[in-house]
Motif scaffolding. Structure first.
Motif, PDB file in Angstrom:
ATOM      1  N   GLU A 198     -28.910  -7.079  26.349  1.00  0.00           N
ATOM      2  CA  GLU A 198     -29.788  -6.300  27.533  1.00  0.00           C
ATOM      3  C   GLU A 198     -30.265  -4.886  26.755  1.00  0.00           C
ATOM      4  O   GLU A 198     -31.507  -4.640  27.319  1.00  0.00           O
ATOM      5  CB  GLU A 198     -28.769  -5.970  28.586  1.00  0.00           C
ATOM      6  N   MET A 245     -31.245  -4.567  23.982  1.00  0.00           N
ATOM      7  CA  MET A 245     -32.295  -4.771  23.070  1.00  0.00           C
ATOM      8  C   MET A 245     -33.577  -5.025  23.900  1.00  0.00           C
ATOM      9  O   MET A 245     -34.931  -4.665  23.594  1.00  0.00           O
ATOM     10  CB  MET A 245     -32.315  -6.214  22.166  1.00  0.00           C
ATOM     11  N   GLN A 246     -33.359  -5.603  25.143  1.00  0.00           N
ATOM     12  CA  GLN A 246     -34.625  -5.704  26.166  1.00  0.00           C
ATOM     13  C   GLN A 246     -35.234  -4.521  26.381  1.00  0.00           C
ATOM     14  O   GLN A 246     -36.460  -4.398  26.897  1.00  0.00           O
ATOM     15  CB  GLN A 246     -34.209  -6.638  27.278  1.00  0.00           C
ATOM     16  N   GLY A 293     -34.706  -1.587  24.968  1.00  0.00           N
ATOM     17  CA  GLY A 293     -34.892  -0.658  23.998  1.00  0.00           C
ATOM     18  C   GLY A 293     -33.767   0.447  23.684  1.00  0.00           C
ATOM     19  O   GLY A 293     -34.205   1.385  22.767  1.00  0.00           O
ATOM     20  N   SER A 294     -32.771   0.189  24.215  1.00  0.00           N
ATOM     21  CA  SER A 294     -31.436   1.059  23.877  1.00  0.00           C
ATOM     22  C   SER A 294     -30.695   0.796  22.579  1.00  0.00           C
ATOM     23  O   SER A 294     -30.025   1.251  21.879  1.00  0.00           O
ATOM     24  CB  SER A 294     -30.582   1.323  25.053  1.00  0.00           C
ATOM     25  N   ASP A 309     -31.247  -1.630  18.716  1.00  0.00           N
ATOM     26  CA  ASP A 309     -32.538  -2.182  18.045  1.00  0.00           C
ATOM     27  C   ASP A 309     -32.258  -3.405  17.389  1.00  0.00           C
ATOM     28  O   ASP A 309     -33.129  -4.179  17.314  1.00  0.00           O
ATOM     29  CB  ASP A 309     -32.875  -0.962  17.091  1.00  0.00           C
ATOM     30  N   THR A 343     -29.040  -6.591  16.767  1.00  0.00           N
ATOM     31  CA  THR A 343     -27.544  -7.042  17.006  1.00  0.00           C
ATOM     32  C   THR A 343     -27.262  -8.209  16.083  1.00  0.00           C
ATOM     33  O   THR A 343     -28.407  -9.079  15.973  1.00  0.00           O
ATOM     34  CB  THR A 343     -27.374  -7.492  18.334  1.00  0.00           C
ATOM     35  N   GLY A 359     -38.508 -10.036  25.026  1.00  0.00           N
ATOM     36  CA  GLY A 359     -38.361  -8.778  24.156  1.00  0.00           C
ATOM     37  C   GLY A 359     -37.172  -8.800  23.031  1.00  0.00           C
ATOM     38  O   GLY A 359     -36.870  -7.937  22.743  1.00  0.00           O
ATOM     39  N   ILE A 360     -36.826 -10.050  22.802  1.00  0.00           N
ATOM     40  CA  ILE A 360     -35.860 -10.255  21.266  1.00  0.00           C
ATOM     41  C   ILE A 360     -36.214 -11.114  20.429  1.00  0.00           C
ATOM     42  O   ILE A 360     -36.848 -12.211  20.541  1.00  0.00           O
ATOM     43  CB  ILE A 360     -34.431 -10.858  21.964  1.00  0.00           C
ATOM     44  N   SER A 377     -34.728  -5.947  18.572  1.00  0.00           N
ATOM     45  CA  SER A 377     -35.770  -5.444  19.893  1.00  0.00           C
ATOM     46  C   SER A 377     -37.138  -5.749  19.735  1.00  0.00           C
ATOM     47  O   SER A 377     -37.629  -4.881  18.601  1.00  0.00           O
ATOM     48  CB  SER A 377     -35.354  -4.169  20.493  1.00  0.00           C
ATOM     49  N   GLU A 378     -37.971  -6.326  20.402  1.00  0.00           N
ATOM     50  CA  GLU A 378     -39.328  -6.210  19.909  1.00  0.00           C
ATOM     51  C   GLU A 378     -39.989  -4.979  20.254  1.00  0.00           C
ATOM     52  O   GLU A 378     -40.767  -4.618  19.387  1.00  0.00           O
ATOM     53  CB  GLU A 378     -40.251  -7.298  21.205  1.00  0.00           C
ATOM     54  N   ASP A 379     -39.271  -4.153  20.999  1.00  0.00           N
ATOM     55  CA  ASP A 379     -39.757  -2.674  21.163  1.00  0.00           C
ATOM     56  C   ASP A 379     -39.467  -2.055  19.962  1.00  0.00           C
ATOM     57  O   ASP A 379     -40.424  -1.215  19.677  1.00  0.00           O
ATOM     58  CB  ASP A 379     -39.051  -2.056  22.368  1.00  0.00           C
TER      59      ASP A 379
END
Length: 330
Positions: free
Chosen positions: A83, A85-86, A88-89, A91, A93, A141-142, A245-247
């Motif tokens: 969650e 990673m989704q 952005g907290s 980066d 895993t 987002g991953i 994370s895509e972010d």
């Protein structure tokens, strides 16, 4: 008076200019700091691979990208980090089956006896089925940087179990994955999902009767202290995903993204070599620490979960299921 003011002004300008130059030359203000978390201990192979990845990125980016590793669930459990990673907290895993909480179809990879060998799994992941799953994760987002080998999952308990009928309602800890829960229920157990960080205590206190994991996790988690038998079920040939994370990915330059991609490929090669070599080593370590290995009727276990296969093929698409299991035929 005017001369003094002029000199003072020039001195201030010179000091500010020098400070700016020093700051730019150090480059630290431009460093992108990223965090990589996983739930396993510092002695686990995951930590070796995580640190290797961090070192490669740090070195090959010239220090522009700094990855720091947080083992032992310091950034939270698997689900927490996924969650993270989704939003952005978190980066990066190293994570496995809990990805099904984001993309339910990922649970297909966790169905017991889905694959007949690690080679079959790897072929499936490299094919259209694996590519489809990666694309579905990216939309959430991953980013899948690399599939890593994990080694087969094995059942442990404090009594011998050679066939599904002998499970007889035993409370077996399973990951928080629907396919695992359904499959162990079909095999005759009472599946008990919980975070891995809780497993040792639950076994020690008798809250659960057994659990299932690869040899490396059994050893690094000290489960030999609270379990006597390892059943050679080989029920899941597993993967570990080095995910990002895509972010965080989008914060990197094209060159930095290439550094991350190349580091992930290098780690995959080294990790898989270590995993293959370590299988015998960890078995010996567990024997030396008092565990007894038990051969089982794998075909009986395989038959017991066929209704679960049919259920998930219908739920997530027969075509995706067929793409994945086609690797078993070659």
């Amino acid at each position: 008076m005017t001369s003094r003011r002029t000199k003072a002004l020039r001195l201030c300008v010179a000091v500010l200019t020098l400070s700016a130059l020093v700051g730019c030359s150090g480059g630290r203000h431009d460093t992108i700091q990223l965090r990589l978390g996983h739930v396993n201990s510092v002695t686990d192979p995951w930590q070796t691979s995580a640190q290797e990845f961090a070192d490669l990125v740090n070195e090959n980016s010239g220090g522009a990208v700094e990855v720091k590793v947080y083992p032992g669930a310091q950034l939270g459990g698997d689900r927490d980090m996924v969650e993270g990673m989704q939003i952005g907290s978190v980066d990066f895993t190293l994570v496995a089956g809990v990805l099904s909480s984001v993309v339910p179809a990922m649970t297909m990879l966790e169905i017991p006896y889905m694959f007949t060998s690690q080679q079959s799994l790897n072929k499936a992941l490299a094919g259209p089925g694996g590519q489809q799953l990666s694309e579905m994760l990216s939309e959430k987002g991953i980013r899948n940087l690399s599939w890593l080998d994990r080694g087969p999952r094995e059942l442990t308990a404090n009594r011998e179990i050679t066939a599904p009928a002998q499970l007889d309602g035993a409370k077996v800890r399973v990951p928080e994955i629907p396919a695992a829960i359904d499959a162990w229920r079909a095999m005759g157990a009472n599946p008990t999902p919980m975070a891995f960080s809780e497993v040792y205590g639950a076994l020690q206190q008798g809250v659960i009767d057994g659990q299932e994991n690869p040899y490396a996790i059994i050893e690094s988690g000290n489960l030999y202290e609270v379990q006597r038998y390892v059943m050679r079920t080989d029920h899941v040939y597993g993967y570990v995903m080095l995910a990002m994370s895509e972010d965080a990915w989008n914060r990197l330059s094209t060159q930095q993204q290439e550094v991350v991609t190349e580091a992930a490929a290098t780690v995959r090669e080294h990790h898989n070599e270590r995993t293959a070599a370590d299988e015998q080593k960890y078995q010996k370590m567990l024997r030396d620490k008092g565990m007894t290995f038990v051969d089982v009727d794998r075909e009986a276990f395989r038959r017991a979960v066929q209704p679960v296969h049919a259920h998930y093929a219908q739920e997530f698409g027969q075509e995706l299921y067929d793409h994945l299991v086609a690797a078993n035929d070659s």
